[in-house]
Design an enzyme around this catalytic site. Sequence first.
Site, short mmCIF file in Angstrom:
data_model
loop_
_atom_site.label_atom_id
_atom_site.label_comp_id
_atom_site.label_asym_id
_atom_site.label_seq_id
_atom_site.Cartn_x
_atom_site.Cartn_y
_atom_site.Cartn_z
CG ASP A 93 -56.55 38.65 -83.67
OD1 ASP A 93 -56.79 39.63 -82.95
OD2 ASP A 93 -57.39 37.75 -83.89
N PRO A 177 -64.19 34.13 -78.78
CG PRO A 177 -63.76 35.44 -80.65
CD PRO A 177 -64.82 35.12 -79.66
CD GLU A 179 -60.23 38.02 -72.38
OE1 GLU A 179 -60.68 37.07 -73.04
OE2 GLU A 179 -60.01 37.96 -71.15
N PRO A 231 -56.65 27.17 -64.20
CG PRO A 231 -55.43 28.81 -63.08
CD PRO A 231 -55.35 27.86 -64.23
CD GLU A 250 -57.76 19.77 -75.87
OE1 GLU A 250 -56.63 19.73 -75.36
OE2 GLU A 250 -58.28 18.81 -76.46
CB CYS A 284 -51.28 24.23 -74.49
SG CYS A 284 -51.72 23.50 -76.07
CD GLU A 384 -49.33 26.77 -69.56
OE1 GLU A 384 -50.28 27.29 -68.96
OE2 GLU A 384 -49.47 26.09 -70.58
CE LYS A 454 -50.12 13.84 -63.43
NZ LYS A 454 -48.66 13.59 -63.60
P1 NAD Z 1 -57.38 31.87 -70.05
O1 NAD Z 1 -57.71 30.69 -69.23
O2 NAD Z 1 -57.02 33.13 -69.36
O3 NAD Z 1 -58.60 32.26 -71.01
C1 NAD Z 1 -59.13 31.32 -71.94
C2 NAD Z 1 -60.50 31.77 -72.35
O4 NAD Z 1 -61.41 31.60 -71.26
C3 NAD Z 1 -60.61 33.23 -72.77
O5 NAD Z 1 -61.48 33.32 -73.88
C4 NAD Z 1 -61.25 33.88 -71.55
O6 NAD Z 1 -61.98 35.05 -71.84
C5 NAD Z 1 -62.15 32.78 -71.06
N1 NAD Z 1 -62.51 32.82 -69.64
C6 NAD Z 1 -61.76 33.24 -68.61
N2 NAD Z 1 -62.42 33.06 -67.45
C7 NAD Z 1 -63.62 32.50 -67.76
C8 NAD Z 1 -64.75 32.05 -67.00
N3 NAD Z 1 -64.77 32.15 -65.68
N4 NAD Z 1 -65.80 31.51 -67.66
C9 NAD Z 1 -65.77 31.37 -69.01
N5 NAD Z 1 -64.74 31.80 -69.77
C10 NAD Z 1 -63.67 32.34 -69.16
O7 NAD Z 1 -56.25 31.37 -71.05
P2 NAD Z 1 -55.39 32.22 -72.06
O8 NAD Z 1 -54.45 33.05 -71.26
O9 NAD Z 1 -56.27 32.86 -73.07
O10 NAD Z 1 -54.57 31.07 -72.81
C11 NAD Z 1 -53.42 30.50 -72.30
C12 NAD Z 1 -53.72 29.18 -71.64
O11 NAD Z 1 -54.40 28.32 -72.54
C13 NAD Z 1 -52.45 28.43 -71.25
O12 NAD Z 1 -52.61 27.85 -69.99
C14 NAD Z 1 -52.34 27.37 -72.32
O13 NAD Z 1 -51.60 26.24 -71.93
C15 NAD Z 1 -53.77 27.05 -72.58
N6 NAD Z 1 -53.91 26.44 -73.91
C16 NAD Z 1 -54.26 25.11 -73.99
C17 NAD Z 1 -54.37 24.49 -75.23
C18 NAD Z 1 -54.73 23.04 -75.35
O14 NAD Z 1 -55.15 22.63 -76.43
N7 NAD Z 1 -54.59 22.23 -74.33
C19 NAD Z 1 -54.15 25.23 -76.39
C20 NAD Z 1 -53.81 26.56 -76.27
C21 NAD Z 1 -53.71 27.16 -75.02
#
Ligand code: NAD
Length: 487
Positions: A93, A177, A179, A231, A250, A284, A384, A454
């Site tokens: 995956d 999850p 995509e 974002p 998170e 993260c 990041e 923050k």
């Molecule tokens: P992402 O923000 O692109 O997507 C995260 C999830 O949100 C995905 O399932 C996506 O489909 C969904 N999503 C996107 N736009 C949405 C919307 N408008 N409404 C509802 N859902 C939406 O993040 P990513 O690229 O999958 O993951 C990387 C990011 O996650 C990094 O910034 C990383 O630091 C952060 N992260 C944080 C933690 C933590 O515990 N703090 C852990 C792992 C990853």
Amino acid sequence: MKAQPKASHFIDGDYVEDTAGTVIECVYPATGEVIARLHAATPAIVEKAVASAKAAQTEWAKMSPTARGRILYKASQIMRERNRELSELETLDTGKPIQETIVADPTSGADSLEFFGGVAPAALNGEQIPLGGDWAYTKRIPLGVVLGIGAWNYPQQICCWKAAPALVAGNAMVFKPSENTPLGALKIAEILIEAGLPKGLFNVVQGDRDTGPLLVNHPDIAKVTLTGSVPTGRKVAGAAAGQMKHVTMELGGKSPMIVFDDADIESAISGAMLGNFYSSGQICSNGTRVFIQKGIKDKFLARLKERTEAIIMGDPMDEATHLGPLVNKAQQEKVLCYIEKGKAEGATLLTGGGIPNHVSSEGCFVQPTVFADVTDGMTIAREEIFGPVMCVLDFDSEDEVIARANATEFGLAGGVFTADMTRAHRVVDQLEAGTVWINTYNLCPVEIPFGGVKQSGFGRENSLAAIHHFSEIKTVYVGMGPCEAPY
Ligand code: NAD
């Protein structure tokens, strides 16, 4: 295809398909091979998932916490028994090496199910409050249907970290999850049913950034817990706030790791490598700004380069491999672009910096990369990257490094390496971060709270704190005498 599930979604205890949804191709990041084809949820699938969760939640909330916990504990045992199979799926995956997934992914998910299964009875107790003759008591009540949205770096862990405390507190969960990594959560849904979870309490729907809002805005969703980027967090928290929904966010980070000149250098290098290269840097809380006190800079860099160049990168299914690819081509390009910015803005490329030549060109590999002489204003020190790119910055004094470490919009994590324990506690006390480590890095066992301050988010996962984020307090005032009124 190597990992095609029976259907895209798991709702009301079984797999469900709706081919009208957009196709999601699941690609093995090491080779570019399509290993599964799924469909994003249509509005009909979203309705079905939320309705089934809502219907199941009422009876679930009436069960005793011990009875709910027992089911989660059983699921944790099944996950441990199937660790190999689940780890291989996680590797397919995400592309993360089996050397990692076998010790860090299903196992940490199982830890979460086991911990919350065990602590729930005590964690859900309320208080008795004496008020003279009258008295009051409080109850911890579930929120209802909780939406979990996952990122792609730890799909099985994120799924369990959200599902376990939510379920044990008496909620139902609909989980979406990422995509990019849709497979692991479906297996966890299967395991929960096998462990005895009543159907409908844990439903998985697939989808992307267009599907997410359908779920977030659904009136029957009481809370959203998101792991993702800042974002996305702003959008999701904004939408939820408009409907007074609870949220846990998170989000991302650009965390500082500070190495004083009295630190054990080998140990500090281990921390810096763990906090930048594990999971190909897609973590993260990574300590991506490594601040080195000037007296040990040369020694630190020489040994760091040597150890980084000994990292074995390649086939993630080979148990000798330390580092696999990034999750997809887009992430690979993004990381390579940051590396070019680092070079252009004047950082010194100590090692790495490109695509290794011994791996498949269809794979999404980036060499473990170290930049030295990084300064605070450089793009690679501010944004990041989410890849195997370590930035090493120099510093002179304690006060200076604390100010520079905090000069970021993020506040997820931080770390300090020093032999002086008084200084260690003084420094971490001043770091603006949700989780900080002394003389180690990135360890997040389920017993300790995890989350950011923050722009890195709010709310906490793991520990008893998580239970509180998946329940709310109901207060009952008990009048022991006649009700008196002034009129
Ligand atoms: P992402 O923000 O692109 O997507 C995260 C999830 O949100 C995905 O399932 C996506 O489909 C969904 N999503 C996107 N736009 C949405 C919307 N408008 N409404 C509802 N859902 C939406 O993040 P990513 O690229 O999958 O993951 C990387 C990011 O996650 C990094 O910034 C990383 O630091 C952060 N992260 C944080 C933690 C933590 O515990 N703090 C852990 C792992 C990853």
